[in-house]
Design a protein around this motif. Sequence first.
Motif, PDB file in Angstrom:
ATOM      1  N   VAL A 203       0.859  -1.195   0.000  1.00  0.00           N
ATOM      2  CA  VAL A 203       0.000   0.000   0.000  1.00  0.00           C
ATOM      3  C   VAL A 203       0.888   1.236   0.000  1.00  0.00           C
ATOM      4  O   VAL A 203       1.484   1.584   1.016  1.00  0.00           O
ATOM      5  CB  VAL A 203      -0.930   0.008   1.224  1.00  0.00           C
ATOM      6  CG1 VAL A 203      -1.897   1.186   1.152  1.00  0.00           C
ATOM      7  CG2 VAL A 203      -1.704  -1.293   1.307  1.00  0.00           C
ATOM      8  N   PHE A 204       0.957   1.915  -1.130  1.00  0.00           N
ATOM      9  CA  PHE A 204       1.841   3.069  -1.277  1.00  0.00           C
ATOM     10  C   PHE A 204       1.093   4.395  -1.431  1.00  0.00           C
ATOM     11  O   PHE A 204       1.719   5.442  -1.551  1.00  0.00           O
ATOM     12  CB  PHE A 204       2.758   2.885  -2.487  1.00  0.00           C
ATOM     13  CG  PHE A 204       3.759   1.775  -2.338  1.00  0.00           C
ATOM     14  CD1 PHE A 204       4.301   1.476  -1.099  1.00  0.00           C
ATOM     15  CD2 PHE A 204       4.166   1.048  -3.429  1.00  0.00           C
ATOM     16  CE1 PHE A 204       5.241   0.464  -0.953  1.00  0.00           C
ATOM     17  CE2 PHE A 204       5.105   0.030  -3.300  1.00  0.00           C
ATOM     18  CZ  PHE A 204       5.633  -0.263  -2.055  1.00  0.00           C
ATOM     19  N   ASN A 205      -0.231   4.367  -1.484  1.00  0.00           N
ATOM     20  CA  ASN A 205      -0.954   5.628  -1.695  1.00  0.00           C
ATOM     21  C   ASN A 205      -1.320   6.318  -0.386  1.00  0.00           C
ATOM     22  O   ASN A 205      -1.802   7.444  -0.390  1.00  0.00           O
ATOM     23  CB  ASN A 205      -2.214   5.390  -2.535  1.00  0.00           C
ATOM     24  CG  ASN A 205      -3.135   4.354  -1.921  1.00  0.00           C
ATOM     25  OD1 ASN A 205      -2.689   3.449  -1.229  1.00  0.00           O
ATOM     26  ND2 ASN A 205      -4.418   4.480  -2.179  1.00  0.00           N
ATOM     27  N   HIS A 206      -1.091   5.639   0.757  1.00  0.00           N
ATOM     28  CA  HIS A 206      -1.305   6.285   2.055  1.00  0.00           C
ATOM     29  C   HIS A 206      -0.554   5.495   3.115  1.00  0.00           C
ATOM     30  O   HIS A 206      -0.190   4.340   2.916  1.00  0.00           O
ATOM     31  CB  HIS A 206      -2.796   6.379   2.400  1.00  0.00           C
ATOM     32  CG  HIS A 206      -3.514   5.058   2.394  1.00  0.00           C
ATOM     33  ND1 HIS A 206      -3.450   4.166   3.447  1.00  0.00           N
ATOM     34  CD2 HIS A 206      -4.309   4.469   1.461  1.00  0.00           C
ATOM     35  CE1 HIS A 206      -4.168   3.103   3.173  1.00  0.00           C
ATOM     36  NE2 HIS A 206      -4.698   3.253   1.971  1.00  0.00           N
ATOM     37  N   ALA A 207      -0.302   6.138   4.249  1.00  0.00           N
ATOM     38  CA  ALA A 207       0.458   5.486   5.314  1.00  0.00           C
ATOM     39  C   ALA A 207       0.180   6.174   6.637  1.00  0.00           C
ATOM     40  O   ALA A 207      -0.260   7.318   6.682  1.00  0.00           O
ATOM     41  CB  ALA A 207       1.959   5.533   5.012  1.00  0.00           C
ATOM     42  N   SER A 208       0.479   5.465   7.704  1.00  0.00           N
ATOM     43  CA  SER A 208       0.388   6.050   9.039  1.00  0.00           C
ATOM     44  C   SER A 208       1.657   6.841   9.328  1.00  0.00           C
ATOM     45  O   SER A 208       2.756   6.446   8.916  1.00  0.00           O
ATOM     46  CB  SER A 208       0.225   4.939  10.078  1.00  0.00           C
ATOM     47  OG  SER A 208       0.374   5.446  11.385  1.00  0.00           O
ATOM     48  N   ASN A 209       1.519   7.966  10.037  1.00  0.00           N
ATOM     49  CA  ASN A 209       2.718   8.681  10.471  1.00  0.00           C
ATOM     50  C   ASN A 209       3.004   8.410  11.946  1.00  0.00           C
ATOM     51  O   ASN A 209       3.864   9.018  12.552  1.00  0.00           O
ATOM     52  CB  ASN A 209       2.612  10.187  10.216  1.00  0.00           C
ATOM     53  CG  ASN A 209       1.524  10.847  11.052  1.00  0.00           C
ATOM     54  OD1 ASN A 209       0.546  10.208  11.386  1.00  0.00           O
ATOM     55  ND2 ASN A 209       1.688  12.117  11.367  1.00  0.00           N
ATOM     56  N   THR A 210       2.243   7.459  12.536  1.00  0.00           N
ATOM     57  CA  THR A 210       2.523   7.031  13.903  1.00  0.00           C
ATOM     58  C   THR A 210       3.770   6.155  13.891  1.00  0.00           C
ATOM     59  O   THR A 210       3.783   5.116  13.238  1.00  0.00           O
ATOM     60  CB  THR A 210       1.335   6.225  14.466  1.00  0.00           C
ATOM     61  OG1 THR A 210       0.168   7.044  14.444  1.00  0.00           O
ATOM     62  CG2 THR A 210       1.616   5.772  15.888  1.00  0.00           C
ATOM     63  N   MET A 255      12.588   4.919  -3.515  1.00  0.00           N
ATOM     64  CA  MET A 255      12.448   4.292  -2.205  1.00  0.00           C
ATOM     65  C   MET A 255      11.427   3.162  -2.253  1.00  0.00           C
ATOM     66  O   MET A 255      11.649   2.084  -1.689  1.00  0.00           O
ATOM     67  CB  MET A 255      12.056   5.341  -1.169  1.00  0.00           C
ATOM     68  CG  MET A 255      11.946   4.826   0.265  1.00  0.00           C
ATOM     69  SD  MET A 255      10.282   4.255   0.683  1.00  0.00           S
ATOM     70  CE  MET A 255       9.356   5.794   0.622  1.00  0.00           C
ATOM     71  N   LEU A 256      10.307   3.374  -2.945  1.00  0.00           N
ATOM     72  CA  LEU A 256       9.265   2.360  -3.012  1.00  0.00           C
ATOM     73  C   LEU A 256       9.688   1.169  -3.868  1.00  0.00           C
ATOM     74  O   LEU A 256       9.303   0.024  -3.593  1.00  0.00           O
ATOM     75  CB  LEU A 256       7.978   2.972  -3.555  1.00  0.00           C
ATOM     76  CG  LEU A 256       7.364   4.078  -2.683  1.00  0.00           C
ATOM     77  CD1 LEU A 256       6.101   4.631  -3.328  1.00  0.00           C
ATOM     78  CD2 LEU A 256       7.064   3.570  -1.287  1.00  0.00           C
ATOM     79  N   ILE A 257      10.490   1.411  -4.900  1.00  0.00           N
ATOM     80  CA  ILE A 257      11.054   0.306  -5.679  1.00  0.00           C
ATOM     81  C   ILE A 257      11.944  -0.554  -4.790  1.00  0.00           C
ATOM     82  O   ILE A 257      11.902  -1.787  -4.832  1.00  0.00           O
ATOM     83  CB  ILE A 257      11.843   0.838  -6.890  1.00  0.00           C
ATOM     84  CG1 ILE A 257      10.886   1.437  -7.916  1.00  0.00           C
ATOM     85  CG2 ILE A 257      12.669  -0.274  -7.533  1.00  0.00           C
ATOM     86  CD1 ILE A 257      11.566   2.187  -9.044  1.00  0.00           C
ATOM     87  N   ASP A 258      12.728   0.098  -3.936  1.00  0.00           N
ATOM     88  CA  ASP A 258      13.553  -0.641  -2.972  1.00  0.00           C
ATOM     89  C   ASP A 258      12.676  -1.466  -2.047  1.00  0.00           C
ATOM     90  O   ASP A 258      13.020  -2.596  -1.684  1.00  0.00           O
ATOM     91  CB  ASP A 258      14.414   0.326  -2.150  1.00  0.00           C
ATOM     92  CG  ASP A 258      15.538   0.943  -2.956  1.00  0.00           C
ATOM     93  OD1 ASP A 258      15.893   0.373  -3.998  1.00  0.00           O
ATOM     94  OD2 ASP A 258      16.052   1.996  -2.536  1.00  0.00           O
ATOM     95  N   ALA A 259      11.530  -0.904  -1.635  1.00  0.00           N
ATOM     96  CA  ALA A 259      10.625  -1.615  -0.726  1.00  0.00           C
ATOM     97  C   ALA A 259      10.148  -2.915  -1.369  1.00  0.00           C
ATOM     98  O   ALA A 259      10.063  -3.953  -0.717  1.00  0.00           O
ATOM     99  CB  ALA A 259       9.441  -0.728  -0.364  1.00  0.00           C
ATOM    100  N   CYS A 260       9.802  -2.854  -2.654  1.00  0.00           N
ATOM    101  CA  CYS A 260       9.347  -4.071  -3.349  1.00  0.00           C
ATOM    102  C   CYS A 260      10.460  -5.110  -3.431  1.00  0.00           C
ATOM    103  O   CYS A 260      10.211  -6.306  -3.295  1.00  0.00           O
ATOM    104  CB  CYS A 260       8.848  -3.708  -4.747  1.00  0.00           C
ATOM    105  SG  CYS A 260       7.352  -2.711  -4.771  1.00  0.00           S
ATOM    106  N   LYS A 261      11.686  -4.654  -3.635  1.00  0.00           N
ATOM    107  CA  LYS A 261      12.809  -5.598  -3.723  1.00  0.00           C
ATOM    108  C   LYS A 261      13.091  -6.249  -2.373  1.00  0.00           C
ATOM    109  O   LYS A 261      13.351  -7.450  -2.301  1.00  0.00           O
ATOM    110  CB  LYS A 261      14.067  -4.853  -4.204  1.00  0.00           C
ATOM    111  CG  LYS A 261      14.000  -4.374  -5.652  1.00  0.00           C
ATOM    112  CD  LYS A 261      15.251  -3.612  -6.017  1.00  0.00           C
ATOM    113  CE  LYS A 261      15.212  -3.126  -7.451  1.00  0.00           C
ATOM    114  NZ  LYS A 261      16.412  -2.318  -7.799  1.00  0.00           N
ATOM    115  N   LEU A 262      13.059  -5.451  -1.303  1.00  0.00           N
ATOM    116  CA  LEU A 262      13.376  -5.985   0.020  1.00  0.00           C
ATOM    117  C   LEU A 262      12.276  -6.885   0.531  1.00  0.00           C
ATOM    118  O   LEU A 262      12.532  -7.891   1.198  1.00  0.00           O
ATOM    119  CB  LEU A 262      13.616  -4.833   1.004  1.00  0.00           C
ATOM    120  CG  LEU A 262      14.889  -4.021   0.794  1.00  0.00           C
ATOM    121  CD1 LEU A 262      14.963  -2.889   1.799  1.00  0.00           C
ATOM    122  CD2 LEU A 262      16.124  -4.904   0.912  1.00  0.00           C
ATOM    123  N   MET A 263      11.024  -6.519   0.271  1.00  0.00           N
ATOM    124  CA  MET A 263       9.910  -7.303   0.789  1.00  0.00           C
ATOM    125  C   MET A 263       9.893  -8.674   0.145  1.00  0.00           C
ATOM    126  O   MET A 263       9.604  -9.666   0.750  1.00  0.00           O
ATOM    127  CB  MET A 263       8.599  -6.574   0.518  1.00  0.00           C
ATOM    128  CG  MET A 263       7.379  -7.256   1.102  1.00  0.00           C
ATOM    129  SD  MET A 263       7.376  -7.330   2.879  1.00  0.00           S
ATOM    130  CE  MET A 263       7.073  -5.623   3.310  1.00  0.00           C
TER     131      MET A 263
END
Length: 263
Positions: A203-210, A255-263
């Motif tokens: 989910v990249f279109n929104h996120a928690s800032n907590t 950064m999000l491309i990295d997230a897909c690779k790491l996940m």
Amino acid sequence: QYPSCENPDPEQFIKMQLHCGYFDAPNIWLCEVENAEVGQAYKFYIEDNTLAGQHHIGDTLTVDPYARYIGDDYERNDAIIVDPSQFNWTDNEYQTPKIHDLIIYELNVHGFTHDHPDIKQENQGTYQGIIDRLNSGYFDELGATCLYLMPIAEVATPQGSQSLGYNSSLFMAVERDFGTPDDLRKLVDIAHQHHKAVIVDQVFNHASNTWNPLWKFILDHPDEADNDREGGLYFSGESPWGNRISTERTETQNMLIDACKLM
């Protein structure tokens, strides 16, 4: 060891080197920790002392935005060093079904496995619970050829019946309540042994800032430091479900491309 900890020992500090980074300015610090080991806990200490708006930005002890796994303590939220190369994959012969052969079963790790009598109590709410059902032939009887996992990125609160994972705080880290990164790898490996594809919902279109290390991590302008509605480089406005990620920016996209690779 870091400057503001109790009884700091400067001899244990590791000197970092400054490199050119965002906006072609010297703002990336890098060092190599030679004695780092798998399983060790760590955090980043950011010594800022920068004037932003009418105030100085205070120093911050924060989790690594690129952490793969977070420790069990929800108060500390330490990053844990993970070696992704240690897992022994056995699915070399696996081939993903053609798209017209994908029969997708969408599931939430907790909701699909919690409080189900056919899954061992200790495996409920985890990747292992899904593995139990794979091995029992549950998905074969349904005719499913693909498991679609609802978000498994780390959320700042325990996962349970009231959470579906759509308020991610760390995009790179596997949700600790579901199991370790190797537990997820085991699930994928065994799914492939059963000729099942695996899709992960990111989910990249929104996120928690907590408890989100990216929130105000890099400011766009000084006044953001005192503005609760602006979160810096990686955020751009709000959505009904959380803060909107600035997906229009090249830095965020990378950064999000990295997230897909790491996940």
